[in-house]
Structures are given as structure tokens and as C-alpha cells.
Write a protein that holds these residues in place. Sequence first.
Motif, PDB file in Angstrom:
ATOM      1  N   ALA A 182       0.809  -1.288  -0.027  1.00 23.56           N
ATOM      2  CA  ALA A 182      -0.133   0.080  -0.060  1.00 23.56           C
ATOM      3  C   ALA A 182       0.815   1.268   0.072  1.00 23.56           C
ATOM      4  CB  ALA A 182      -1.010  -0.145   1.305  1.00 23.56           C
ATOM      5  N   SER A 183       0.400   2.310  -0.378  1.00 29.89           N
ATOM      6  CA  SER A 183       1.181   3.699  -0.637  1.00 29.89           C
ATOM      7  C   SER A 183       1.599   3.927   0.924  1.00 29.89           C
ATOM      8  CB  SER A 183       0.326   4.906  -1.222  1.00 29.89           C
ATOM      9  OG  SER A 183       1.054   5.917  -1.364  1.00 29.89           O
ATOM     10  N   GLY A 184       2.791   4.262   1.057  1.00 27.25           N
ATOM     11  CA  GLY A 184       3.311   4.948   2.122  1.00 27.25           C
ATOM     12  C   GLY A 184       3.796   3.937   3.141  1.00 27.25           C
ATOM     13  N   HIS A 185       3.679   2.676   2.714  1.00 24.09           N
ATOM     14  CA  HIS A 185       4.126   1.470   3.518  1.00 24.09           C
ATOM     15  C   HIS A 185       5.437   1.616   4.362  1.00 24.09           C
ATOM     16  CE1 HIS A 185       4.374  -2.995   5.176  1.00 24.09           C
ATOM     17  NE2 HIS A 185       5.363  -3.013   4.443  1.00 24.09           N
ATOM     18  N   GLY A 186       6.435   1.703   3.774  1.00 26.58           N
ATOM     19  CA  GLY A 186       7.819   2.004   4.499  1.00 26.58           C
ATOM     20  C   GLY A 186       7.446   3.142   5.462  1.00 26.58           C
ATOM     21  N   GLN A 187       7.112   4.252   5.187  1.00 23.71           N
ATOM     22  CA  GLN A 187       6.850   5.406   6.043  1.00 23.71           C
ATOM     23  C   GLN A 187       6.066   4.602   7.609  1.00 23.71           C
ATOM     24  OE1 GLN A 187       6.560   5.500   2.789  1.00 23.71           O
ATOM     25  NE2 GLN A 187       6.680   7.717   2.191  1.00 23.71           N
TER      26      GLN A 187
END
Length: 667
Positions: A182-187
Amino acid sequence: MPRFLRVLAPAVLLAATLAALIIGLMIGGAAAPRTLADPGAVVRIGLPIGRTLVNVAMAGLIGSVVMSVWAFASDRPETRVAMDLAAGSAAVLTVASAATLIFTYTDVSGLPFSGDASFGAGFAQFVTEIELGQLWLFELLLAAITTVLAFAIRGRRLTLLVLVAALTTTLPLAQQGHAAGASGHGQAVNSLLVHLIGAAVWLGGLLTLIFIARTVDRARLSLLVSRYSSLALLAFIGVAASGVVSAWLRIGSLDALFGTGYGLLVIIKTVALIALGAFGAFQRMRLIPRIADAERGARAFAWFVIAELVVMGIASGTAGALGRTATPVVLEPARDGGGKISPAEWLTGDPLPAPLTPLSYITEWKFDLAWGLVCAFGAALYLAGVIRLARRGDKWPVGRTIAWLLGLGFLFYTTNGAPNAYEQYMFSVHMIAHMLLTMLIPLVLVLGAPMTLALRAVEKRTDGSWGGREWIQWAVHTPYSKVITHPAVAAVVFAGSLWIFYFTPIARWAASEHLGHQWMIIHFLISGYLFSLSMIGIDPVPYRFPYPLRIVTLFATMASHAFFGVTLMTGDGLMLADWYGAMGRTWGPSPLEDQSIGGGIAWGIGELPTLALALIVAVQWSRSDDREQKRKDRAADRLGDTELEEYNAMLAAQAKRDERGVSRARR
């Protein structure tokens, strides 16, 4: 502290947590029956209770071990009580993880718990093939291992092993907090990891103080509360910052904040967090000095802690309810969205960024909270040490301070700026980040001499506990330190990491998995730091090469880097073709051309820091010779030229022997 308060404190915490959890589930709507595949009231309520118990038990585990390592003396009962609390918390974490795993399967599958073969087969498939089940299984195994270690280990140094094991229990939970892909998973994962660890240290440390209060006198309790307060301040900053990031990723707008059940729970948790910050400020400024003064001060502290635990319970219960409440922003992998997505989104979860231009290196940012806090805390602690030396009347070179802050600035840019925004999509940008992490940043940080500053600024403890000064002194003299800081070993790891990383599956793991990417950053930083430390470091290490051998070592590593760069530049096969070659990028150089550019960066730009290292070694060599000559000159001024006088005396004695020999020959 009265005995009934020691019993009342954890009871109040659990009661406040469960009450806030139930109310939060009703506010967010998670307690209501589902229209489709409703698992039943037992699962709807039991799953968030189990997850909340996991969080509280993890706090007791991590907080007690951190206090044992940092604040308590190993030869006092306080450490024994804290480690008993850690062992008990780890056991509760294991049981709660097992229960939550079963509840999670029944919730996902919609099947009621039973002992038949179909339930067991489905459960086995869940924990072996489905990511959510795998993560909970890992959590259970890590908790069980930590339980064994916490019961078995009591030595000061080995307690570090328990601490490492305890911290690893946060990893599966952080991975669950945001859908992979999903978008922004790492953050989001890094933000949740900071949140979990910060909350655990904050809550668990306070619980530990409650349990050890009966083993210490008021003066000792005041000192331990002061040490805890410093940890709690750092934890508060981490929890507050990560809470803002996590909430914004899931809410997305102010309308959702005030118009949804999830947003209302976020507001409740925010208010609780602000109240806890006020509790901490009052405790640090007003309450700690009163604890040692009179029995009344200790009792006031006890009731103050009870009130603080109530608010912490409200925050913990609300957090548990948030985990079961639907978010305004749907968190699902891009590939599961049902719409047409780009290959880049399929691989990374994020859309392909705008075309890379020279201006993009300034304007494009992809913030990472965890590394941002690392840089902020690193700068704050370093400056605090410099200020403490200045107040004491000692001087610290301004150049070292500039070097340290500059290194942290480069680290912040690499992990939050354009390199972080583009390195997943372009090999050349990835190589820029690699060269910064393994060569430039460590070189500048080493010149800051952080260990020397800490040894001078941190006060020596005399109560049997170990603080920063004692742990640094121990770490420098361990056999492990003697191995990894040896110049030959550091050079082999520094140069060999390039080849092993890029020509093994490790590179694919680091590109596609968040944990692998974080490992890559940490490894490159450490390997580069150890090599720079062995070459030009001011901080103490067991052994360094003589200056001529350092120059030889540097040129040998330069040759290895050059050969690696040429290999990439001249290769006709694409590395990580299923990653960099599958991004669907239509702007910029082709993937093979981009790889060749990356090889040129490794060969050309990457050698500049090594040349800087060689120049610094040469300057240090020259200054070393000058210092040695000045030392000899000062000794000659004090004592005369002893070597010349001894030489003249030897010649005079030889002349006398020759004269005696000639006279005997004449007779």
C-alpha cells in the motif's frame, strides 16, 4: 511506597485500558455485528482485548529490561525485581500472542473455533501462507524465545541479549500496522515501530518503578525516577511524532478527523497524550526533588503515578480500538485495488515519481520519521554534551561539532530527500545513496569523535549501574570490538560488502522488502563507519595500522571499488532485471544505461571520499611526526640532548681504549 499501591497500580492500568477499549470499540463501530461474515461477539471483543494485552505485556517487557540495562545496579534487588517483571511480561506476551493468533484466524476466516480437521488445516495454511498469519506466528515464536532468555539470564552484559530479543518482538506488530504494497508502507512501518518502542519504554518503565519501589529508599527512588524521566522525554517525543504521522496516513483530511469514529478516537488519544506530556513535565520539574525530602513526597509520587497510569490506560485502550476501527483512508495494496495501476505501483506500492531533473535533488522529498528522529536525537545529544563541557570550563573543537552535524545533515537528506524518493526506481540514484551511506556520511561522522565526547561529558556513575560512559568503555574493550574494529577486518567488510550485496539475492531482498531496505541502510552505515574509524578516527579503538599501512589499505580499497564500478559499467546484463527493468519508467535513461551510470558513480564519485580519507591520513601522519619531534625537542631542552651526549661519551671511551692499546704496544 505502600504495598496496596503496588497492587493497585497494575490493576488500575488494566481497568482503564479495558474500559477505554470497550468504549472505543463502540465509538468506532468495531463492536457492532457485521452484515457479512460476522465472527461473533466473542471474536469482535476478544481480538482487540488480546491485541491490547499484547501491547501492555510488550511494554512491561521492554520497559523493565531497558531500566535494568540503563538505570539499575546489577548487584541490587532492583535489577532482580525488574528482570522478574520482564520474564512475567514475556510469558504474558506469549500467551496473549497465541490467543490473538487464534482470534485473528477466526476473524479472517469466519469459521468458529473447533477441534476438527478442517479448522486445523485452514489454520495451518493461515500461519504458513498468509502474511498476517505468518507475522502473528513470528510474534509468538519471538515472545517464547524472549521468555526463555528473560527467565535464564541475570548478568548485566547478557541482559543486552534479552533487550535485543525484546525489541525484535515489535517488528511483526509494526509490519501489521500497514498493508504491504500500500502507498506509504515504508513510512508507516517505521512510524509504528517508533510508536511501539516509545510507548513500551514510557509505560513499561513507569510500571517497573512501581514494582521496585519497595526495594529502595527515598533517595534512591528519586535518582531512579530522574533517570526514567530522561528516557520518558525521548519516548514522548517519539510517540507524539509517530502518532501524528500514523494518524495522518490513515485519516487524510480534517473532515475525516472530525467527522468519523476513527477521527474521534484519534482526538481522544491526542488529548490523553497531551495530558501525559503535562504529567511528565510536572514530574520532572516539581515532583522528583520532593521524593527524597520526606515520606510525604514519596506518597505524593505514588498517587501521581496511579493517576498517570489511568491516563496511560486510556491511551492504550483507545489505541487498541483504533486498530479495529475502519480508517477513512483505505489501506490496501495497490495491486488489490481493482483498477489499472502502473508496474511501479505493482512493485513498490507507490506511484512512479515525476521525471528526475537536477532540480529534483532539491525539491523532491520522501520523509522517514524513524531516520529523522535518529538525526534529531543524535544532534541534540551531541550538542548537550558540548554544552555540558562548556559549562564545566572544558573546550571542545568547533570543527568536530560541525563535522558531526554535517554528517547527520547528509544522513537526513539521504534517508528523507531525493535519494530516498528515487532509489527504488533508478539504480543510479540507489548508488548515490549507497556511496553517501557507506563513504561520505561515516567519514564526516567519525571526525565528530562522538565516543570521545561522551566519555568526557557523561558523568561517571558510582552506584553500580552503567550509563553511557560505562557501556562505551565496555564496548570498546570487548573481544568482538577488537575484531570488527581491526583495520584488516574493517577493510574487508567495507570492500567486500559491495560484491556480496549486489551479486547475491540480498540486493533483491533489500529492494523489495522494507526490513531488507532498513538492514541495508544500517549495514552500509556501520561498515563505512568502522572503516573510517580504523583509518582516521579520533575515538579510542584497540588497534590501528601504522600510517604507511593505512595508505596501502586505502589504495587497495580504492582499487576494489574501481573494479566494481568498471564491472557495472561494462556489463551487458541488467542486475535486478525483475525490479529496475520492470518499473515501466518511460523517462530518463534505459535501465541498462542507468546501471552503467551507477557503475560510474561507484567508480568516480565514490572514490572522492576515499581520496579525502587518504589526504586526512597523510595530514595526521605529518602531524604525528611533528608532535614526536616536538616531544624530543622539549625533552632535550629539559634534560639536554641525551642521545648526543651518550654518543660523544661512547666515542670518548673508545678513544681512551685506543690510546691505552697504543701505549701497551710501545712498551
